[in-house]
Design a protein around this motif. Structure first.
Motif, PDB file in Angstrom:
ATOM      1  N   GLY A 258       0.810  -1.209   0.000  1.00  0.00           N
ATOM      2  CA  GLY A 258       0.000   0.000   0.000  1.00  0.00           C
ATOM      3  C   GLY A 258       0.841   1.254   0.000  1.00  0.00           C
ATOM      4  N   LYS A 259       2.034   1.172   0.560  1.00  0.00           N
ATOM      5  CA  LYS A 259       2.908   2.332   0.655  1.00  0.00           C
ATOM      6  C   LYS A 259       4.342   1.893   0.397  1.00  0.00           C
TER       7      LYS A 259
ATOM      8  N   GLY B 244       1.705   1.340  -4.018  1.00  0.00           N
ATOM      9  CA  GLY B 244       0.381   1.834  -4.341  1.00  0.00           C
ATOM     10  C   GLY B 244      -0.109   1.270  -5.662  1.00  0.00           C
TER      11      GLY B 244
ATOM     12  N   CYS C 115       3.200  -5.927   4.059  1.00  0.00           N
ATOM     13  CA  CYS C 115       2.936  -4.853   5.006  1.00  0.00           C
ATOM     14  C   CYS C 115       3.946  -4.963   6.150  1.00  0.00           C
TER      15      CYS C 115
ATOM     16  N   THR D  67       0.052   2.731   9.757  1.00  0.00           N
ATOM     17  CA  THR D  67      -0.169   3.297   8.419  1.00  0.00           C
ATOM     18  C   THR D  67       0.031   2.245   7.335  1.00  0.00           C
TER      19      THR D  67
ATOM     20  N   ASP E 204      -2.849   1.015   4.774  1.00  0.00           N
ATOM     21  CA  ASP E 204      -2.616   1.118   3.334  1.00  0.00           C
ATOM     22  C   ASP E 204      -2.719  -0.238   2.651  1.00  0.00           C
TER      23      ASP E 204
ATOM     24  N   SER F 201      -6.344  -1.021   2.384  1.00  0.00           N
ATOM     25  CA  SER F 201      -6.989  -0.173   1.374  1.00  0.00           C
ATOM     26  C   SER F 201      -6.741  -0.691  -0.038  1.00  0.00           C
TER      27      SER F 201
END
Length: 288
Positions: free
Chosen positions: A29-30, A142, A161, A166, A170, A173
């Motif tokens: 996600g990040k 992302g 992850c 955070t 992410d 998400s």
């Protein structure tokens, strides 16, 4: 004409009989969660198990696989499109004889190709599917509207992850969005940089609970990798950590993770059928 048609049918039948590579995309996600480092070392660990692996750096313009192995690649995917080189021409040999295609710089529209370039890519990629056991795509952090199309084509998605709140949010998400596009996509979850086994298990549980509650979705847990000084030391020396210190806790954890993956040591209800990467590419990129 009959002979040509018969030859074509025979070629297609031969392709069907061959063992096609499984395609995987590694996503997060990040940035900063160790995605590319995982992709590289995961590919090497698969090769140590006797698998033929191609690692494809899809973080176009910001890829760092070649930096992590301390080797500058002469060519990249940019040269495939801009100079007409073949996919084989732009490959680099990596540790344990994995093949690597780097992302390079200056290409921002990989997912918006002309039909001619797209067809050439498809034709050559079809050959690679018959030469490898795994083709691993290290995606950029992302997701974008175009990269989503690509992610829908692969057989499996590995989501990276860390225990940071955070990173957890992410990662959730990203899975939530992809699930909304295709609820059948299988997610394989890896928690990286955990300080303790308990911390890793709690992080995985938080994500699993959110997926169950809000999406009615289960993710396959591949495992956790510990925070370990070996990783930062290896990165500084531009050596994959599994090669730098194969006896470290993180290297052993990765090999155990790969063993579980190879054996598909998941719950019995899990089945991971292979999709058709090329057919999916035509469907999502050409609409046919």
């Amino acid at each position: 004409m009959k002979d040509q048609a018969e030859n074509l049918r025979q070629q297609l039948e031969d392709y069907r009989k061959k063992s096609m590579a499984k395609t995987l995309a590694v996503i997060s996600g990040k940035g900063g969660v160790g995605k590319s480092n995982f992709s590289l070392n995961f590919a090497i660990a698969l090769a140590k198990k006797g698998k033929r692996v191609l690692l494809f750096d899809m973080d176009i313009g910001m890829g760092n696989i070649d930096i992590l192995i301390g080797r500058h690649s002469t060519y990249s995917i940019v040269d495939f499109f801009d100079r007409g080189l073949s996919l084989v021409d732009i490959m680099t040999a990596g540790p344990e004889q994995i093949s690597i295609i780097t992302g390079g710089t200056g290409l921002t529209n990989l997912f918006s190709l002309s039909e001619v370039n797209f067809s050439r890519f498809m034709e050559e990629f079809n050959e690679l599917l018959n030469q490898y056991d795994y083709i691993l795509f290290d995606m950029g952090a992302g997701i974008t509207e175009d990269s989503v199309k690509f992610l829908l084509c692969v057989d499996e998605l590995i989501v990276i992850c860390t225990p940071e709140p955070t990173a957890v949010m992410d990662a959730y998400s990203v899975m939530k969005y992809l699930h909304s596009v295709n609820p059948e996509l299988p997610f394989l979850l890896v928690c990286n940089r955990v300080l303790t086994i308990k911390e890793g298990q709690e992080t995985i549980t938080r994500i699993q609970n959110a997926l169950r509650k809000f999406l009615r979705k289960e993710a396959i847990v591949l495992g956790c990798l510990p925070e370990n000084r070996t990783v930062s030391n290896a990165v500084s020396r531009q050596v994959p950590f599994i090669e730098y210190d194969s006896g470290s806790d993180v290297s052993k954890a990765l090999m155990n993770l790969v063993l579980r993956y190879n054996n598909h040591s998941f719950n019995e209800e899990w089945t991971l059928p292979k999709s058709n990467f090329l057919q999916n590419m035509k469907r999502y990129f050409l609409g046919r």
